[in-house]
Scaffold this motif. Structure first.
Motif, short mmCIF file in Angstrom:
data_model
loop_
_atom_site.label_atom_id
_atom_site.label_comp_id
_atom_site.label_asym_id
_atom_site.label_seq_id
_atom_site.Cartn_x
_atom_site.Cartn_y
_atom_site.Cartn_z
N SER A 29 -26.13 9.03 23.98
CA SER A 29 -26.21 9.22 22.52
C SER A 29 -26.81 10.57 22.14
O SER A 29 -26.51 11.10 21.06
N SER A 30 -27.65 11.17 23.00
CA SER A 30 -28.19 12.49 22.64
C SER A 30 -27.10 13.56 22.65
O SER A 30 -27.23 14.60 22.01
N LEU A 87 -24.23 11.62 19.34
CA LEU A 87 -24.66 11.45 17.95
C LEU A 87 -24.73 12.76 17.17
O LEU A 87 -24.21 12.83 16.05
N PRO A 88 -25.32 13.85 17.70
CA PRO A 88 -25.36 15.10 16.92
C PRO A 88 -23.98 15.64 16.59
O PRO A 88 -23.82 16.33 15.57
N ARG A 89 -22.99 15.35 17.42
CA ARG A 89 -21.63 15.84 17.17
C ARG A 89 -20.94 15.06 16.05
O ARG A 89 -19.94 15.52 15.52
N GLY A 135 -24.49 15.64 12.95
CA GLY A 135 -25.23 16.90 12.86
C GLY A 135 -26.60 16.77 13.52
O GLY A 135 -27.16 15.68 13.63
N ALA A 136 -27.15 17.90 13.94
CA ALA A 136 -28.38 17.89 14.73
C ALA A 136 -29.58 17.35 13.95
O ALA A 136 -30.36 16.54 14.47
N MET A 137 -29.74 17.76 12.70
CA MET A 137 -30.93 17.35 11.95
C MET A 137 -30.92 15.86 11.66
O MET A 137 -31.93 15.16 11.83
N ARG A 138 -29.78 15.33 11.24
CA ARG A 138 -29.70 13.90 10.97
C ARG A 138 -29.87 13.10 12.27
O ARG A 138 -30.52 12.05 12.29
N ALA A 139 -29.32 13.62 13.37
CA ALA A 139 -29.49 12.92 14.65
C ALA A 139 -30.96 12.86 15.03
O ALA A 139 -31.45 11.82 15.50
N LYS A 140 -31.69 13.94 14.82
CA LYS A 140 -33.13 13.93 15.12
C LYS A 140 -33.85 12.90 14.27
O LYS A 140 -34.74 12.18 14.74
N TYR A 189 -22.84 8.64 6.90
CA TYR A 189 -23.11 9.56 8.01
C TYR A 189 -21.89 9.80 8.90
O TYR A 189 -21.96 10.59 9.84
#
Length: 297
Positions: free
Chosen positions: A172-173, A176-178, A181-186, A203
């Motif tokens: 998922s790391s 999920l960002p793909r 997006g990176a900020m929402r994934a964090k 999302y």
């Protein structure tokens, strides 16, 4: 049940996929209920008392399920869902008890899980997740591998690893960002919170949120626009998207073009058949429609 279905086959007891007289796979499903209706396989995780957690036997079932779809081109789509009040809450507690005491075992389980999720992601047949109730950790990672996700309004989905001092281990790391997006994934990873159905759609983690009693019909509507297409065509689109995902623009466009030509130009391709059908004003006859699947007790 899809309207007009007359060819329903319960595959849960034992499954044989045949090529001529050659038996390619035999497997008795234990943690999955598997039914074929016409050209769609419906697989339901059936460990209600464990909230459909991921056991070693479920991994074995998923492996056999994927192989079944890979071997039979007449299967136009795969639907995965959970029974009871959960889709899946991730790795089983008993499995985790053993894994946290045995690093080698933990590594082997994660490698096996990652391989199965990657195979689901790379299937040329589209995979639909029908998400009811709870999905977290490995269950969330399974959702991320599916092509189309439809959620019931009661669904609550999260990564949840950090709430227990753990980090993602099933991919998922990366995935999920793909999607978000990176900020929402964090935010999703760091908070460990549950997301509701509306958030999942907002999302881009699901295409629709529907009332619980409409989930089945929404899945059937989706299958309507998936199963009338060429499986080879949809699989090629998936391949284009995978191959171009991390490439620079010029290279990605070149890859897309090369895959296009590899798929379209053979005279026996579904692209050639689709074009001929269009010119001749008739329905296309996709090559992937013919195969033999047999089930025996």
């Amino acid at each position: 049940t899809r309207s007009g279905d007359i060819n329903t086959m319960d595959m849960s007891a034992s499954l044989f996929v045949l090529r001529g007289n050659v038996r390619m796979i035999e497997h008795a499903f234990s943690d999955l209920n598997v039914i074929r209706r016409d050209n769609v396989i419906y697989a339901t995780i059936n460990q209600i008392e464990r909230l459909n957690s991921i056991t070693e036997s479920l991994l074995t079932d998923l492996d056999a399920l994927i192989t079944t779809v890979e071997l039979d081109p007449s299967i136009k789509a795969l639907v995965i869902r959970g029974s009871g009040r959960a889709f899946s809450v991730g790795l089983d507690q008993h499995l985790l008890d053993k894994a946290f005491d045995d690093a080698e075992y933990f590594s082997s389980v994660l490698e096996r899980l990652a391989g199965i999720l990657l195979r689901i992601e790379e299937l040329d047949a589209p995979v639909v997740a029908a998400v009811n109730g709870l999905a977290r950790a490995g269950g969330f990672e399974l959702i991320l591998c599916c092509d189309v996700v439809i959620v019931a309004t009661s669904a609550k989905v999260g990564d949840a690893h950090t709430a227990f001092g753990v980090v993602p281990g099933g991919g998922s790391s990366f995935r999920l960002p793909r999607i978000v997006g990176a900020m929402r994934a964090k935010e999703i990873f760091f908070s460990g919170r549950w997301m509701n159905a509306d958030e999942l759609v907002a999302y881009g983690l699901a295409i629709a949120a529907v009332p619980d009693d409409s989930l089945d019909s929404a899945v059937e509507d989706c299958l309507g626009w998936l199963t009338d297409k060429s499986r080879d065509c949809l699989g090629t689109v998936k391949r284009q998207m995978r191959l171009t995902a991390t490439a620079p623009a010029a290279e990605a466009i070149k890859i897309e073009r090369e895959v296009f030509l590899d798929y379209v130009t053979p005279q026996n391709s579904d692209a050639q058949e689709g074009f001929r059908a269009y010119r001749e004003k008739r329905p296309p006859r996709w090559a992937s429609r013919t195969s033999v699947v047999d089930e025996r007790a």
